[in-house]
Scaffold this motif. Structure first.
Motif, short mmCIF file in Angstrom:
data_model
loop_
_atom_site.label_atom_id
_atom_site.label_comp_id
_atom_site.label_asym_id
_atom_site.label_seq_id
_atom_site.Cartn_x
_atom_site.Cartn_y
_atom_site.Cartn_z
N ILE A 69 -2.62 2.74 -8.02
CA ILE A 69 -2.25 2.64 -6.61
C ILE A 69 -1.72 1.24 -6.31
N LYS A 70 -2.40 0.22 -6.81
CA LYS A 70 -1.97 -1.16 -6.53
C LYS A 70 -0.60 -1.45 -7.14
N LYS A 71 -0.28 -0.78 -8.24
CA LYS A 71 1.03 -0.96 -8.87
C LYS A 71 2.13 -0.28 -8.07
N ASP A 72 1.87 0.89 -7.53
CA ASP A 72 2.91 1.72 -6.92
C ASP A 72 3.06 1.52 -5.42
N PHE A 73 2.03 0.97 -4.76
CA PHE A 73 2.05 0.85 -3.31
C PHE A 73 2.13 -0.60 -2.86
N GLY A 74 2.78 -0.81 -1.72
CA GLY A 74 2.69 -2.08 -1.01
C GLY A 74 1.67 -1.94 0.10
N PHE A 75 0.94 -3.03 0.38
CA PHE A 75 -0.17 -2.98 1.34
C PHE A 75 0.05 -3.96 2.48
N GLN A 76 -0.29 -3.54 3.68
CA GLN A 76 -0.29 -4.43 4.85
C GLN A 76 -1.62 -4.28 5.57
N PHE A 77 -2.35 -5.41 5.62
CA PHE A 77 -3.60 -5.45 6.37
C PHE A 77 -3.51 -6.56 7.41
N GLY A 78 -4.61 -7.26 7.68
CA GLY A 78 -4.64 -8.24 8.75
C GLY A 78 -4.20 -9.63 8.31
N GLU A 79 -4.14 -10.54 9.29
CA GLU A 79 -3.60 -11.87 9.03
C GLU A 79 -4.52 -12.73 8.18
N GLU A 80 -5.74 -12.25 7.90
CA GLU A 80 -6.60 -12.99 6.97
C GLU A 80 -6.00 -13.04 5.57
N PHE A 81 -4.99 -12.23 5.32
CA PHE A 81 -4.32 -12.23 4.02
C PHE A 81 -3.12 -13.19 3.99
N LEU A 82 -2.93 -13.95 5.06
CA LEU A 82 -1.84 -14.93 5.11
C LEU A 82 -2.39 -16.34 4.89
N THR A 83 -1.57 -17.20 4.31
CA THR A 83 -1.90 -18.62 4.18
C THR A 83 -1.20 -19.35 5.31
N LEU A 84 -1.96 -19.76 6.30
CA LEU A 84 -1.39 -20.15 7.58
C LEU A 84 -0.58 -21.44 7.55
N ASN A 85 -0.85 -22.32 6.57
CA ASN A 85 -0.11 -23.59 6.54
C ASN A 85 1.19 -23.51 5.73
N LEU A 86 1.51 -22.32 5.22
CA LEU A 86 2.79 -22.12 4.54
C LEU A 86 3.84 -21.66 5.53
N LYS A 87 5.11 -21.97 5.23
CA LYS A 87 6.21 -21.41 6.00
C LYS A 87 6.45 -19.96 5.58
N VAL A 88 7.17 -19.23 6.41
CA VAL A 88 7.47 -17.82 6.13
C VAL A 88 8.14 -17.69 4.76
N SER A 89 9.15 -18.52 4.49
CA SER A 89 9.88 -18.44 3.22
C SER A 89 8.98 -18.80 2.05
N GLU A 90 8.07 -19.75 2.25
CA GLU A 90 7.15 -20.15 1.17
C GLU A 90 6.16 -19.04 0.85
N MET A 91 5.66 -18.38 1.88
CA MET A 91 4.71 -17.28 1.66
C MET A 91 5.38 -16.12 0.94
N THR A 92 6.58 -15.77 1.39
CA THR A 92 7.28 -14.65 0.75
C THR A 92 7.65 -14.99 -0.69
N ARG A 93 8.07 -16.22 -0.93
CA ARG A 93 8.43 -16.62 -2.29
C ARG A 93 7.19 -16.62 -3.20
N PHE A 94 6.07 -17.11 -2.69
CA PHE A 94 4.83 -17.12 -3.45
C PHE A 94 4.43 -15.69 -3.85
N CYS A 95 4.48 -14.77 -2.88
CA CYS A 95 4.12 -13.38 -3.17
C CYS A 95 5.11 -12.73 -4.12
N GLY A 96 6.39 -13.07 -3.98
CA GLY A 96 7.40 -12.54 -4.89
C GLY A 96 7.15 -12.97 -6.32
N LYS A 97 6.73 -14.21 -6.49
CA LYS A 97 6.43 -14.71 -7.84
C LYS A 97 5.23 -13.97 -8.43
N LEU A 98 4.24 -13.67 -7.59
CA LEU A 98 3.08 -12.91 -8.07
C LEU A 98 3.51 -11.53 -8.57
#
Length: 218
Positions: A69-98
């Protein structure tokens, strides 16, 4: 892309939150409705492997298979899963690298998603609630998953973005979308499988006509 559950109990010891769940989440859009606190988020987080305490079984591709499931699905939950001191582009790039997305592909996807969701590239802590929600949905879509699991994706969005997101979900070829909502107007606008979480923790398949008079926005 089908998920089956059999006599599934999900609990935070010692409390059982959801009990005796026997449902089939097939291809298409599956909508989970229920009152606030009924267990909608808990149910969705279970399939991401975030809830460790359960009895009973579930099957994905014929297996008790969180990793699938984790391989095939994308997940959206609450903002506790965000790193608040990153910029939008930095967060998306970090997740893309993962996800292992190459730089060229990742750059285009980030640009496309930021444009689609009309996000400013600033520190996440300074985003409004609605813009944080849009970022979380964008991150769920970043690696172009086969399916999506979305927790109240329309909550906090303005009516223009609600319409835009709804049209996107309906038009794109996600094989399986499982989403929760308290917005019955959204549920009515989607030809889908609809499931109601009852106050006793059970989940039953239902029809929009059967719950139209319920006050679930509590």
């Amino acid at each position: 892309m089908e998920i089956l559950t059999k006599d599934l109990d999900i609990f935070y010891p010692p409390k059982t939150v959801l009990k005796k769940i026997n449902i089939h989440l097939g291809e298409g859009i599956n909508i989970i409705v229920g009152k606030n606190g009924s267990g909608k988020s808990t149910f969705l987080k279970f399939f991401a492997g975030l809830i460790k305490h359960y009895n009973g079984t579930f099957k994905y591709r014929g297996l008790n298979n969180f990793e699938g499931i984790k391989k095939d699905f994308g997940f959206q939950f609450g903002e506790e899963f965000l790193t608040l001191n990153l910029k939008v582009s930095e967060m998306t790039r970090f997740c893309g690298k993962l996800h292992g997305i190459d730089n060229k592909t990742l750059g285009k996807r980030i640009t496309d998603l930021i444009d689609f969701f009309e996000l400013e590239d600033k520190e996440i802590q300074f985003l409004s609630y609605g813009n944080k929600k849009k970022l979380l949905i964008a991150l769920a879509m970043l690696n172009k998953p086969k399916g999506l699991i979305l927790d109240e994706p329309f909550e906090g969005l303005d009516f223009v973005m609600k319409k835009k997101l709804l049209e996107y979900l309906l038009a794109n070829n996600f094989k399986n979308i499982i989403l929760s909502t308290n917005d019955l107007n959204i549920a009515k606008s989607i030809t889908s499988s609809l499931f109601l979480i009852n106050t006793d923790g059970s989940i039953l398949k239902t029809e929009i006509s059967e719950i139209s008079n319920l006050n679930i926005d509590q």
